[in-house]
Design a protein around this motif. Structure first.
Motif, PDB file in Angstrom:
ATOM      1  N   ARG A  63       0.170   0.667  -5.660  1.00 53.24           N
ATOM      2  CA  ARG A  63      -0.802   1.757  -5.832  1.00 53.24           C
ATOM      3  C   ARG A  63      -0.311   2.795  -6.847  1.00 53.24           C
ATOM      4  NH1 ARG A  63      -0.713   1.492  -0.035  1.00 53.24           N
ATOM      5  NH2 ARG A  63      -2.340   0.086   0.700  1.00 53.24           N
ATOM      6  N   TYR A 134      -8.453   3.008  -1.814  1.00 55.89           N
ATOM      7  CA  TYR A 134      -8.159   2.429  -0.504  1.00 55.89           C
ATOM      8  C   TYR A 134      -9.239   1.423  -0.098  1.00 55.89           C
ATOM      9  CZ  TYR A 134      -4.334   5.694   0.615  1.00 55.89           C
ATOM     10  OH  TYR A 134      -3.146   6.379   0.642  1.00 55.89           O
ATOM     11  N   GLU A 137      -8.967  -1.977  -1.550  1.00 59.36           N
ATOM     12  CA  GLU A 137      -7.900  -2.819  -1.012  1.00 59.36           C
ATOM     13  C   GLU A 137      -8.149  -3.222   0.438  1.00 59.36           C
ATOM     14  OE1 GLU A 137      -3.953  -1.449  -1.630  1.00 59.36           O
ATOM     15  OE2 GLU A 137      -4.175  -1.308  -3.810  1.00 59.36           O
ATOM     16  N   LEU A 182      -5.280   8.373   5.815  1.00 61.55           N
ATOM     17  CA  LEU A 182      -4.646   7.152   5.316  1.00 61.55           C
ATOM     18  C   LEU A 182      -3.340   7.481   4.600  1.00 61.55           C
ATOM     19  CD1 LEU A 182      -7.687   5.083   4.002  1.00 61.55           C
ATOM     20  CD2 LEU A 182      -6.173   4.495   5.898  1.00 61.55           C
ATOM     21  N   LEU A 186      -0.184   5.599   6.152  1.00 65.15           N
ATOM     22  CA  LEU A 186       0.458   4.585   5.315  1.00 65.15           C
ATOM     23  C   LEU A 186       1.833   5.040   4.854  1.00 65.15           C
ATOM     24  CD1 LEU A 186      -2.560   3.222   3.254  1.00 65.15           C
ATOM     25  CD2 LEU A 186      -1.517   2.311   5.324  1.00 65.15           C
ATOM     26  N   VAL A 189       3.930   4.022   7.662  1.00 62.84           N
ATOM     27  CA  VAL A 189       4.105   2.564   7.637  1.00 62.84           C
ATOM     28  C   VAL A 189       5.167   2.167   6.623  1.00 62.84           C
ATOM     29  CG1 VAL A 189       2.983   0.377   7.065  1.00 62.84           C
ATOM     30  CG2 VAL A 189       1.778   2.058   8.463  1.00 62.84           C
ATOM     31  N   GLU A 190       5.094   2.739   5.429  1.00 60.30           N
ATOM     32  CA  GLU A 190       6.061   2.398   4.387  1.00 60.30           C
ATOM     33  C   GLU A 190       7.463   2.854   4.770  1.00 60.30           C
ATOM     34  OE1 GLU A 190       5.608   0.415   1.772  1.00 60.30           O
ATOM     35  OE2 GLU A 190       3.656   0.117   2.718  1.00 60.30           O
ATOM     36  N   ARG A 193       8.710   0.382   7.192  1.00 64.30           N
ATOM     37  CA  ARG A 193       9.033  -0.874   6.520  1.00 64.30           C
ATOM     38  C   ARG A 193      10.380  -0.771   5.790  1.00 64.30           C
ATOM     39  NH1 ARG A 193       5.919  -5.034   4.660  1.00 64.30           N
ATOM     40  NH2 ARG A 193       3.993  -3.873   5.068  1.00 64.30           N
ATOM     41  N   ASP A 415       3.115  -6.071   8.215  1.00 56.85           N
ATOM     42  CA  ASP A 415       2.242  -6.663   7.194  1.00 56.85           C
ATOM     43  C   ASP A 415       0.773  -6.618   7.618  1.00 56.85           C
ATOM     44  OD1 ASP A 415       4.392  -7.197   5.565  1.00 56.85           O
ATOM     45  OD2 ASP A 415       4.650  -9.262   6.274  1.00 56.85           O
ATOM     46  N   THR A 418      -1.173  -2.357   7.660  1.00 56.60           N
ATOM     47  CA  THR A 418      -1.887  -1.718   6.549  1.00 56.60           C
ATOM     48  C   THR A 418      -3.308  -2.253   6.406  1.00 56.60           C
ATOM     49  OG1 THR A 418       0.146  -1.165   5.347  1.00 56.60           O
ATOM     50  CG2 THR A 418      -1.881  -1.332   4.066  1.00 56.60           C
ATOM     51  N   LEU A 421      -5.482  -0.777   9.200  1.00 55.24           N
ATOM     52  CA  LEU A 421      -5.853   0.622   8.991  1.00 55.24           C
ATOM     53  C   LEU A 421      -6.943   0.750   7.931  1.00 55.24           C
ATOM     54  CD1 LEU A 421      -2.311   2.291   9.050  1.00 55.24           C
ATOM     55  CD2 LEU A 421      -4.123   2.545  10.761  1.00 55.24           C
ATOM     56  N   LEU A 422      -6.827  -0.013   6.849  1.00 57.53           N
ATOM     57  CA  LEU A 422      -7.845   0.037   5.795  1.00 57.53           C
ATOM     58  C   LEU A 422      -9.186  -0.478   6.314  1.00 57.53           C
ATOM     59  CD1 LEU A 422      -5.748  -1.194   2.727  1.00 57.53           C
ATOM     60  CD2 LEU A 422      -6.449   1.148   3.265  1.00 57.53           C
TER      61      LEU A 422
END
Length: 575
Positions: A63, A134, A137, A182, A186, A189-190, A193, A415, A418, A421-422
């Motif tokens: 992104r 967003y 994707e 978001l 996110l 989340v990142e 990760r 994995d 995301t 959520l989108l």
């Protein structure tokens, strides 16, 4: 185009379905909400060692817009190509060739760049750019792009299909709330990760520490003191094991079925793999029984033995037989005073890997010989301690294996998180609706009204009519003409140009004695027709430095934006 159920993006026979979307939302298309959609150059200028960047799909990652290894082009070529894309802060970029569907929002104060065909520019002044990126994707639209991609060698999504992409439109205030939510989720989340991705490195270090302790005697020091055991003095490995090197079977006899041939390609650190295995008919192997692999055999690749993930050494299991040893692969045959399990521990240690790295020779394909392998110096405990070391190593490695399995499961959950959520955001389920928000229908009406004010709804690849300034009529811009290519007020009567070529600036003549209309320097300099024989520097005034070229480009863009141009929905046809 068939009616679209926005929740599934599958064609249906009735009108567009609104089931599942909040009442204040509306369904629309990208072509409806974007003021312009255009892809980059279909015929990029010749790359230069220095110049201005022309980016492609590879530069849209995570992104973000990256400038890793871009194509560099001359400043005058850049000026011409920039007429097509005219990238601005807030534009949404999307990859449309090859890896379709990656997005990025052009940030504020970005460095100037133009684009190749693999990236589309979506100009959307009426909606939140982050939310649009967003939504593009979201899994439903990613599936839509995959289903509508065309091409053979490399698939791509045409601008027409892109413009017809169905998309939900929330109220403007809710768009901001969804985008902010978001961003926050996110980011977490990142962060999770990133922490999770440290696990493989930690496990690798743990296993190496266990092996180092095992081959140095530290792992069983207390046990050894109780048993009053000792280790031998360092001696060549050849004193404890023999070595078999595989046979060079004729490739003409290879087949897709029969007995598998164990080659270097079939060896990975710690295990054998049999993808794309070569085989031999059993009847042709009767005289080669000495090369038969047995369960428990320790196998080492002699060509390129060390790879990024470790040493290509493995121990055969019941699932790996029957198979045959092939050239440039060796098998260890331990003598009675060396346990095969301890040998496998010994050879996976850091000392042996370092030794091979120093001894291997060859440039394109590093190789290690049998003599070099057997020259490695080792110290060996008695068989009882060897068995205890193997037991402890396997116990500790089993703990690492369980952690690794949990890591793989957790990574799989990340994995899926995301896209989930989108998808919730796409369906209007991520944040609560506010009844005080202005409905999306009002926003959509404003978008349509703004379009009408600009000259009516524009078709794909046909920019809107542009007023001719002080002239009596309006000049119709030809299909594919880059925005801003018209001359300033008073330039009526300009002759039609071929697609994609900037027009010459014509002099306005209102009376026989009138003086030619003044033309800004930047516009005048870019007015020459562009061809293969175009002299260098014809696109912008001559610049004295790279920084000067950027400044002049910005001045030229400002001149274009102050003209009478109108943006079009598409900048090219469906090629």
């Amino acid at each position: 185009m068939n009616a679209i159920n926005i929740n599934t993006l599958q064609p249906v026979d009735s009108e567009i379905q609104t089931d599942g979307l909040p009442p204040s939302w509306r369904e629309t298309t990208l072509g409806e909400i974007c003021s312009r959609i255009v892809d980059g150059s279909h015929n990029p200028p010749k790359a230069q060692p220095e110049g201005l960047p022309m980016l492609s799909a590879k530069n849209i990652q995570g992104r973000r817009v990256t400038f890793d290894n871009p194509r560099l082009i001359l400043a005058d070529d850049f000026a011409f190509e920039d007429l097509r894309t005219s990238v601005s802060s807030g534009d949404v970029l999307m990859t449309i060739v090859g890896a379709i569907g990656r997005t990025a929002v052009v940030p504020e104060n970005h460095s100037p760049f133009t684009l190749q065909r693999s990236v589309a520019v979506l100009k959307n002044p009426h909606i939140d750019s982050n939310l649009l990126a967003y939504f593009l994707e979201a899994p439903m639209l990613q599936n839509y792009f995959a289903d509508n991609a065309k091409g053979t060698a490399q698939k791509g999504i045409y601008l027409k299909a892109l413009s017809q992409t169905p998309i939900p439109l929330p109220p403007l205030a809710e768009q901001v709330r969804i985008s902010d939510k978001l961003d926050a989720l996110l980011a977490r989340v990142e962060a999770g990760r990133e922490r999770l991705e440290r696990v493989p490195k930690l496990l690798k270090r743990f296993r190496q520490s266990v092996l180092s302790a095992a081959v140095s005697g530290e792992l069983t020091r207390e046990w050894r003191e109780e048993e009053d055991a000792s280790w031998t003095a360092p001696a060549p490995l050849s004193q404890f094991t023999e070595l078999d090197v595989g046979y060079a079977f004729k490739s003409a006899d290879f087949s897709t079925s029969g007995v598998r041939l164990l080659r270097g390609d079939n060896i990975e650190p710690g295990r054998l793999r049999w993808r794309e295995a070569k085989c031999m008919p059993p009847e042709k192997l009767k005289d080669f029984e000495g090369y038969t692999i047995r369960p428990g055999d320790v196998i080492l690749a002699m060509d390129r033995p060390i790879i990024s993930s470790g040493l290509k050494i493995a121990r055969a299991t019941e699932q790996d037989v029957p198979s045959m040893l092939v050239q440039r692969v060796c098998r260890f045959k331990p003598k009675p005073d060396l346990d095969p399990g301890f040998l496998f521990v010994l050879l996976r240690g850091h000392n042996f890997i370092t030794y091979l790295g120093d001894k291997q020779n060859g440039t394109q394909v590093p190789h290690i010989s049998a003599k070099q392998i057997l020259g490695f110096a080792v110290s060996v405990p008695d068989l009882n301690e060897q068995a205890e070391i193997v037991r402890r190593v396997e116990s500790l490695f089993s703990i690492a294996d369980r952690i690794e399995a949990k890591y793989a499961a957790a990574l799989s959950s990340f994995d899926r998180l995301t896209p989930a959520l989108l998808a919730k955001a796409f369906r209007g389920e991520l944040v609560p609706q506010d009844p005080n928000d202005e409905p999306a229908s009002v926003l959509l009406d404003r978008i349509r009204a703004a379009r009408e004010a600009e000259g009516g709804k524009r078709g794909r690849g046909r920019p809107a009519k542009a007023a001719a300034g002080s002239g009596d009529g309006a000049e119709v811009k030809r299909r594919g003409r880059p925005p801003g290519a018209n001359a300033q007020a008073g330039a009526e009567g300009a002759e039609p140009k071929r697609r994609g070529r900037p027009p010459k600036v014509r002099e306005a003549v209102s009376e026989p004695d009138a003086q030619p209309a003044a033309v800004p320097e930047a516009v005048e300099a870019s007015a020459a027709p562009r061809g293969r024989g175009r002299p260098p520097g014809a696109g912008i005034p001559q610049a004295s430095s790279f920084e000067d070229a950027l400044r002049r480009l910005e001045e030229q863009k400002l001149v274009r934006t102050q003209g009478t141009r109108q943006v079009g929905l598409f900048g090219d046809t469906e090629d």
